[in-house]
Design a protein around this motif. Structure first.
Motif, short mmCIF file in Angstrom:
data_model
loop_
_atom_site.label_atom_id
_atom_site.label_comp_id
_atom_site.label_asym_id
_atom_site.label_seq_id
_atom_site.Cartn_x
_atom_site.Cartn_y
_atom_site.Cartn_z
N LEU A 47 18.21 13.28 12.77
CA LEU A 47 16.89 14.31 12.71
C LEU A 47 15.50 13.54 12.82
N VAL A 48 14.69 13.73 13.93
CA VAL A 48 13.27 13.13 13.88
C VAL A 48 12.32 14.26 13.84
N ILE A 49 11.46 14.22 12.96
CA ILE A 49 10.19 14.84 12.87
C ILE A 49 8.90 14.41 13.54
N ALA A 50 8.22 15.16 14.16
CA ALA A 50 6.87 14.45 14.77
C ALA A 50 5.82 15.10 13.75
N GLU A 51 4.92 14.47 13.55
CA GLU A 51 3.66 14.76 12.78
C GLU A 51 2.38 14.42 13.23
N ARG A 52 1.49 15.18 13.14
CA ARG A 52 -0.03 14.96 13.46
C ARG A 52 -0.88 15.46 12.36
N ASP A 53 -1.63 14.23 12.05
CA ASP A 53 -2.31 14.63 10.76
C ASP A 53 -1.81 15.27 9.77
N GLY A 54 -0.33 15.01 9.36
CA GLY A 54 0.23 15.57 8.28
C GLY A 54 0.92 16.73 8.57
N GLU A 55 0.73 17.18 9.76
CA GLU A 55 1.32 18.52 10.19
C GLU A 55 2.52 18.36 10.99
N VAL A 56 3.64 19.06 10.66
CA VAL A 56 4.80 18.86 11.67
C VAL A 56 4.44 19.70 13.02
N VAL A 57 4.66 18.81 14.02
CA VAL A 57 4.17 19.55 15.24
C VAL A 57 5.44 19.68 16.41
N GLY A 58 6.69 18.99 15.91
CA GLY A 58 8.00 18.99 16.71
C GLY A 58 8.99 18.40 16.06
N TYR A 59 10.34 18.56 16.37
CA TYR A 59 11.34 18.12 15.91
C TYR A 59 12.45 17.72 16.94
N GLY A 60 13.58 17.02 16.62
CA GLY A 60 14.52 16.73 17.57
C GLY A 60 15.79 16.45 16.66
N HIS A 61 16.98 16.47 17.36
CA HIS A 61 17.95 16.39 16.65
C HIS A 61 19.10 15.75 17.61
N VAL A 62 19.70 14.70 17.26
CA VAL A 62 20.77 14.09 18.18
C VAL A 62 22.07 13.84 17.33
N ILE A 63 23.19 14.08 17.92
CA ILE A 63 24.56 13.68 17.20
C ILE A 63 25.28 12.75 18.22
N PRO A 64 25.02 11.17 17.94
CA PRO A 64 25.47 10.06 18.88
C PRO A 64 26.99 9.95 18.86
N GLU A 65 27.60 10.48 17.96
CA GLU A 65 28.98 10.41 18.22
C GLU A 65 29.58 11.63 19.18
N GLY A 66 28.97 12.57 19.30
CA GLY A 66 29.21 13.54 20.30
C GLY A 66 28.50 13.55 21.79
N GLU A 67 27.58 12.25 21.59
CA GLU A 67 26.71 11.98 22.81
C GLU A 67 25.90 13.26 23.10
N GLU A 68 25.38 13.87 22.20
CA GLU A 68 24.74 15.22 22.31
C GLU A 68 23.27 15.14 21.53
N ILE A 69 22.36 15.52 22.59
CA ILE A 69 20.92 16.10 22.14
C ILE A 69 21.10 17.64 21.74
N ARG A 70 21.02 17.82 20.38
CA ARG A 70 21.13 19.27 20.02
C ARG A 70 19.83 19.92 20.10
N ALA A 71 18.65 19.36 20.00
CA ALA A 71 17.49 20.05 19.78
C ALA A 71 16.29 19.19 20.04
N VAL A 72 15.40 19.66 20.97
CA VAL A 72 13.85 19.18 20.96
C VAL A 72 12.92 20.18 21.02
N TYR A 73 12.22 20.57 20.09
CA TYR A 73 11.19 21.66 20.03
C TYR A 73 9.91 20.94 19.66
N VAL A 74 8.92 21.87 20.02
CA VAL A 74 7.52 21.40 19.65
C VAL A 74 6.71 22.57 19.41
N ASP A 75 5.88 22.45 18.49
CA ASP A 75 4.89 23.47 18.23
C ASP A 75 4.06 23.76 19.55
N PRO A 76 3.96 25.28 19.76
CA PRO A 76 3.22 25.76 20.99
C PRO A 76 1.84 25.03 21.14
#
Length: 152
Positions: A47-76
């Motif tokens: 899981l990776v979380i993107a922050e700007r000025d200490g605020e969570v503005v996005g996240y993503g999730h990958v499962i390498p063993e399954g060769e799968e990107i599970r999520a990429v979401y960004v604060d509107p």
């Protein structure tokens, strides 16, 4: 994890209407189990979380063993500023470091163009069924993949 859940729902409600009906958006955005269904604490998940000025503005999730990107979401409020592409690049880099040479994802219809710009191509269409107000609501998605390396 609460911020991930709220960001997830905000992004769905803001961008979802670009590919789905109001009922489909609400079915997709309804998260009865919150983020409990996200097994991101398992060692095979990243899981990776993107922050700007200490605020969570996005996240993503990958499962390498399954060769799968599970999520990429960004604060509107932070969309179209490179957050999503940065998250995706990080997930791809992590997966490559784990020996993965291709990744697959199930894209919502409103996000297909984003993934195409990042080098993903559609392999097939699928439909996910979401329960909402006692009814099964179909959500069409595009299964997409990207291969890495000079041999492709």
């Amino acid at each position: 994890m609460d911020r991930i859940r709220s960001l997830h729902v905000e992004a769905i409600r803001e961008r979802g209407p670009n590919g789905y009906t109001d009922r489909q958006v609400e079915a997709w955005a309804t998260k009865d189990d919150g983020t409990d269904a996200y097994p991101v604490t398992e060692s095979s998940h990243h899981l990776v979380i993107a922050e700007r000025d200490g605020e969570v503005v996005g996240y993503g999730h990958v499962i390498p063993e399954g060769e799968e990107i599970r999520a990429v979401y960004v604060d509107p409020d932070h969309a179209r500023r490179g957050v999503g592409s940065t998250i995706l690049a990080h997930l791809e880099g992590y997966a490559l470091g784990q020996g993965v040479d291709r990744l697959e994802l199930w894209s919502s219809l409103n996000a297909v163009a984003f993934y195409e710009r990042q080098g993903y191509r559609t392999t097939r269409d699928e439909t996910i069924q979401k329960e909402y107000e006692g009814e099964s609501v179909p959500l069409p998605v595009r299964v997409m993949e990207k291969s890495f390396g000079p041999w492709r």
